[in-house]
Write a protein that holds these residues in place. Structure first.
Motif, PDB file in Angstrom:
ATOM      1  N   ASP A 104       0.831  -1.215   0.000  1.00 31.09           N
ATOM      2  CA  ASP A 104       0.000   0.000   0.000  1.00 31.09           C
ATOM      3  C   ASP A 104       0.860   1.257   0.000  1.00 31.09           C
ATOM      4  N   ALA A 105       1.948   1.218   0.763  1.00 31.09           N
ATOM      5  CA  ALA A 105       2.795   2.407   0.854  1.00 31.09           C
ATOM      6  C   ALA A 105       3.291   2.817  -0.535  1.00 31.09           C
ATOM      7  N   ILE A 106       3.715   1.851  -1.317  1.00 27.11           N
ATOM      8  CA  ILE A 106       4.232   2.138  -2.660  1.00 27.11           C
ATOM      9  C   ILE A 106       3.105   2.613  -3.582  1.00 27.11           C
ATOM     10  N   HIS A 107       1.971   1.940  -3.518  1.00 27.64           N
ATOM     11  CA  HIS A 107       0.857   2.341  -4.390  1.00 27.64           C
ATOM     12  C   HIS A 107       0.342   3.744  -4.053  1.00 27.64           C
ATOM     13  N   PHE A 108       0.265   4.058  -2.775  1.00 30.35           N
ATOM     14  CA  PHE A 108      -0.181   5.410  -2.375  1.00 30.35           C
ATOM     15  C   PHE A 108       0.758   6.473  -2.966  1.00 30.35           C
ATOM     16  N   ALA A 109       2.042   6.263  -2.770  1.00 30.91           N
ATOM     17  CA  ALA A 109       3.015   7.268  -3.222  1.00 30.91           C
ATOM     18  C   ALA A 109       2.910   7.470  -4.729  1.00 30.91           C
ATOM     19  N   TRP A 110       2.815   6.354  -5.432  1.00 32.83           N
ATOM     20  CA  TRP A 110       2.771   6.430  -6.893  1.00 32.83           C
ATOM     21  C   TRP A 110       1.482   7.112  -7.369  1.00 32.83           C
ATOM     22  N   GLU A 111       0.381   6.763  -6.733  1.00 36.86           N
ATOM     23  CA  GLU A 111      -0.893   7.360  -7.140  1.00 36.86           C
ATOM     24  C   GLU A 111      -0.878   8.869  -6.888  1.00 36.86           C
ATOM     25  N   PHE A 112      -0.403   9.268  -5.718  1.00 32.40           N
ATOM     26  CA  PHE A 112      -0.387  10.705  -5.424  1.00 32.40           C
ATOM     27  C   PHE A 112       0.463  11.464  -6.450  1.00 32.40           C
ATOM     28  N   LEU A 113       1.612  10.899  -6.813  1.00 28.76           N
ATOM     29  CA  LEU A 113       2.512  11.614  -7.729  1.00 28.76           C
ATOM     30  C   LEU A 113       2.025  11.603  -9.172  1.00 28.76           C
ATOM     31  N   GLU A 117      -5.674  13.428 -11.249  1.00 27.20           N
ATOM     32  CA  GLU A 117      -6.408  14.283 -10.307  1.00 27.20           C
ATOM     33  C   GLU A 117      -5.542  14.709  -9.122  1.00 27.20           C
ATOM     34  N   TRP A 118      -4.319  14.185  -9.025  1.00 27.22           N
ATOM     35  CA  TRP A 118      -3.412  14.622  -7.961  1.00 27.22           C
ATOM     36  C   TRP A 118      -2.236  15.372  -8.586  1.00 27.22           C
ATOM     37  N   MET A 119      -1.001  14.860  -8.496  1.00 25.08           N
ATOM     38  CA  MET A 119       0.122  15.670  -9.002  1.00 25.08           C
ATOM     39  C   MET A 119       0.333  15.526 -10.516  1.00 25.08           C
ATOM     40  N   ASN A 120      -0.131  14.439 -11.071  1.00 25.72           N
ATOM     41  CA  ASN A 120      -0.082  14.270 -12.527  1.00 25.72           C
ATOM     42  C   ASN A 120       1.330  14.390 -13.118  1.00 25.72           C
ATOM     43  N   LEU A 121       2.316  13.868 -12.410  1.00 22.00           N
ATOM     44  CA  LEU A 121       3.695  13.963 -12.913  1.00 22.00           C
ATOM     45  C   LEU A 121       3.924  12.940 -14.021  1.00 22.00           C
ATOM     46  N   LYS A 125       9.643  10.456 -15.986  1.00 19.76           N
ATOM     47  CA  LYS A 125      10.685  11.254 -15.314  1.00 19.76           C
ATOM     48  C   LYS A 125      10.980  10.749 -13.902  1.00 19.76           C
ATOM     49  N   LEU A 126      10.258   9.738 -13.479  1.00 16.76           N
ATOM     50  CA  LEU A 126      10.451   9.237 -12.121  1.00 16.76           C
ATOM     51  C   LEU A 126      11.333   7.986 -12.109  1.00 16.76           C
ATOM     52  N   TRP A 127      12.280   7.959 -11.184  1.00 19.37           N
ATOM     53  CA  TRP A 127      13.149   6.805 -10.957  1.00 19.37           C
ATOM     54  C   TRP A 127      12.887   6.308  -9.539  1.00 19.37           C
ATOM     55  N   VAL A 128      13.083   5.022  -9.310  1.00 20.55           N
ATOM     56  CA  VAL A 128      12.958   4.545  -7.939  1.00 20.55           C
ATOM     57  C   VAL A 128      14.173   3.733  -7.536  1.00 20.55           C
ATOM     58  N   THR A 129      14.455   3.750  -6.253  1.00 18.25           N
ATOM     59  CA  THR A 129      15.505   2.901  -5.704  1.00 18.25           C
ATOM     60  C   THR A 129      14.876   2.000  -4.650  1.00 18.25           C
ATOM     61  N   VAL A 130      15.445   0.812  -4.497  1.00 23.36           N
ATOM     62  CA  VAL A 130      15.010  -0.071  -3.403  1.00 23.36           C
ATOM     63  C   VAL A 130      16.252  -0.549  -2.656  1.00 23.36           C
ATOM     64  N   LYS A 143       6.457  -5.159 -11.179  1.00 22.32           N
ATOM     65  CA  LYS A 143       5.326  -5.952 -11.668  1.00 22.32           C
ATOM     66  C   LYS A 143       3.977  -5.267 -11.457  1.00 22.32           C
ATOM     67  N   GLN A 144       3.777  -4.706 -10.234  1.00 18.04           N
ATOM     68  CA  GLN A 144       2.449  -4.138  -9.960  1.00 18.04           C
ATOM     69  C   GLN A 144       2.311  -2.713 -10.489  1.00 18.04           C
ATOM     70  N   VAL A 145       3.314  -1.880 -10.184  1.00 18.52           N
ATOM     71  CA  VAL A 145       3.226  -0.475 -10.595  1.00 18.52           C
ATOM     72  C   VAL A 145       3.627  -0.325 -12.067  1.00 18.52           C
ATOM     73  N   GLY A 146       4.535  -1.173 -12.494  1.00 17.56           N
ATOM     74  CA  GLY A 146       4.938  -1.137 -13.901  1.00 17.56           C
ATOM     75  C   GLY A 146       6.049  -0.156 -14.229  1.00 17.56           C
ATOM     76  N   VAL A 147       6.890   0.147 -13.234  1.00 15.00           N
ATOM     77  CA  VAL A 147       8.054   0.990 -13.528  1.00 15.00           C
ATOM     78  C   VAL A 147       9.061   0.139 -14.307  1.00 15.00           C
ATOM     79  N   PRO A 148       9.545   0.633 -15.455  1.00 17.98           N
ATOM     80  CA  PRO A 148      10.520  -0.154 -16.233  1.00 17.98           C
ATOM     81  C   PRO A 148      11.771  -0.431 -15.399  1.00 17.98           C
TER      82      PRO A 148
END
Ligand code: ATP
Ligand code: MG
Ligand code: MG
Ligand code: MG
Length: 474
Positions: A104-113, A117-121, A125-130, A143-148
């Motif tokens: 949920d934490a990851i999905h919330f962050a991604w949805e907000f950004l 209807e929210w930030m619409n970025l 242009k977004l990169w992620v680190t784990v 797999k779920q969010v679909g970030v390449p």
């Protein structure tokens, strides 16, 4: 989108996901004497994570005022040099106390950004680190969010690595901590810097905007990591950084919040050098100084008060550099209140008090700033190498009230290093003299005060214990 609207949108988004909106806490941590200042949104919830402070809610969201000017997260030296660091900033956060976890934490962050209807970025242009070994987070992103996968980077503890990131977050040397996943925004090829995890990362092209921490452990002083009662989530997004992205500017100092403040700095210092990095330093420092005073810190020679004094004197020195001859720093409180007083009514209420304290410090320091700067200029002129001797650093500190980091700030501008070992020797000699004097029952403190000009007691000692900087009587 204005910063105030982004702040509001964030809180509303998380409210719509069942989070309680909790007010920002003080910059002075209420429940933690080991922490210098509140440096993240999670600080007020530390005991909630530990399970010793039950709340009526298991999800919370805040816009937390933070100061990073000492201790584990210290950005004082970055201010004015990077596009993204302040001593004072606002951290937007959402928290789960044993409620939702990674997914949920990851999905919330991604949805907000990214949601229109929210930030619409733009997603590309977004990169992620784990965290290097966190396969679960990696899978959720890919797999779920679909970030390449080209834009997902695994990062470890950063022990000896060439890059700056560190995907294990801790509030301090002890306390809640855990692996994290971070979201970066690519400001484009015009700016120098490499992607997260590369040796060029510390540039300002790929800017970290959001850190999502999977709180899983409590580290005790012996270094042992104890599992928390329930895995939790703590996130932090810098309001100024996300504002820069939303307002299509690269630097935090170009956002709406800083526009009027920077203009005010130009005006009160009377400078025509509109490109000087000193403008940013001063605009940044008026925010941290004012909010620290609002929260009860008073400039002094020890502890938190000494950190405040260091920030103030640094700002005053930068004003001096811009050509201000009269006290100017206190005049910036009014423009700050105009900018932030409605979001922080306590700031507006304390305006007169803040102005007064700053003015007093300015007057006090003005007496020695000029002379100190002259001494430093002379010392630099006469130098053979590129190192400012310990004796000079000591005299500036002891006689002219120059905190060491102020001298370091000037030195950095001119490309010089400091002989800190030499400085320490002088400090030790000073303590020795104090001990000898006290054997004869002389109140050394009193004696020095009578001399008038000396603001620093000769027998104090600078101790930096990682989290708290204190000046102790020997
Ligand atoms: P950086 O690597 O850029 O120094 P950080 O990893 O130290 O940032 P965190 O401790 O993860 O920062 O804090 C969470 C968020 O708060 C960051 O992602 C960033 O958006 C914001 N932030 C952190 N430090 C600062 C600062 N000094 N000024 C403004 N915003 C900041
Ligand atoms: Mg940092
Ligand atoms: Mg970082
Ligand atoms: Mg981070």
């Amino acid at each position: 989108m204005k910063s105030a609207e982004i702040r509001q949108a964030f809180l509303e988004y998380f409210k719509s996901k069942g989070h309680e909106i909790v007010p920002s806490s003080s910059l002075i941590p209420a429940n933690d004497p080991t922490l210098l200042f509140t440096n993240a949104g999670m600080v007020q919830f530390k005991d909630v994570f530990l399970g010793t402070d039950p709340r009526s809610y298991s999800r919370a969201t805040t816009s937390q005022r933070c100061v990073r000017a000492g201790g584990k997260h210290n950005d004082l030296e970055n201010v004015g040099y990077t596009a993204r660091h302040h001593t004072f900033f606002e951290m937007l956060g959402n928290f789960s106390f044993g409620d939702y976890f990674k997914q949920d934490a990851i999905h919330f962050a991604w949805e907000f950004l990214t949601a229109p209807e929210w930030m619409n970025l733009p997603k590309e242009k977004l990169w992620v680190t784990v965290y290097a070994s966190d396969d679960e987070a990696y899978e959720i992103w890919s797999k779920q969010v679909g970030v390449p996968v080209e834009r997902i980077v695994r990062i470890g503890d950063n022990k000896g690595a060439a890059y700056a990131s560190d995907n294990f977050w801790a509030m301090g040397d002890t306390g809640p901590c855990g692996p994290c996943t971070e979201i970066f925004y690519d400001h484009g090829a015009d700016v120098a810097g490499g992607p997260p995890g590369s040796p060029e990362e510390d540039g300002d092209r790929y800017i970290e905007i959001w850190n999502v921490v999977f709180m899983q452990y409590n580290r005790t002083a012996d270094g042992v990591m104890h599992p928390l009662p329930r895995p939790s989530v703590d996130t932090g997004m810098g309001l100024e950084r996300v504002s820069a992205v939303m307002q299509h500017v690269h630097s935090n100092y170009e956002i709406d919040l800083f526009q009027n403040l920077l203009a005010a700095v130009e005006q009160v210092t009377g400078t025509t050098d509109t490109k000087s990095h000193s403008l940013k330093v001063i605009a940044d420092h008026i925010r941290s100084c004012s909010f620290l005073i609002v929260d009860g810190v008073v400039p002094s020679n020890e502890g938190r008060g000494y950190v405040l004094r260091r920030i103030m004197r640094r700002a005053i020195r930068h004003g001096h550099k811009l050509g201000a001859v009269e006290p100017f720093f206190h005049k910036l409180v009014a423009p700050l209140v105009a900018e932030m007083g409605s979001a922080y009514p306590e700031l507006a209420k304390a305006q007169a008090h803040v102005e007064q304290l700053i003015f007093k410090e300015e007057q006090q320091f003005a007496k020695t700033l000029d002379q100190g700067m002259r001494l430093l200029e002379q010392a630099i002129e006469g130098l053979e190498g590129a190192v400012i001797p310990g004796e000079t650093i000591f005299r500036l500190y002891d006689t002219y009230g120059f905190p060491v980091d102020l001298t370091a700030d000037v030195a950095r501008e001119r490309g010089y290093d400091l002989d800190m070992d030499g400085f320490e020797q002088q400090m030790e000699a000073q303590r020795e003299r104090a001990r000898a004097a006290s054997q004869f029952g002389v109140d050394y403190n009193q004696a020095l005060k009578l001399e008038g000009e000396t603001h620093f007691n000769g027998y104090t000692q600078l101790v930096d214990e990682g989290n708290v900087v204190t000046l102790l009587a020997a």
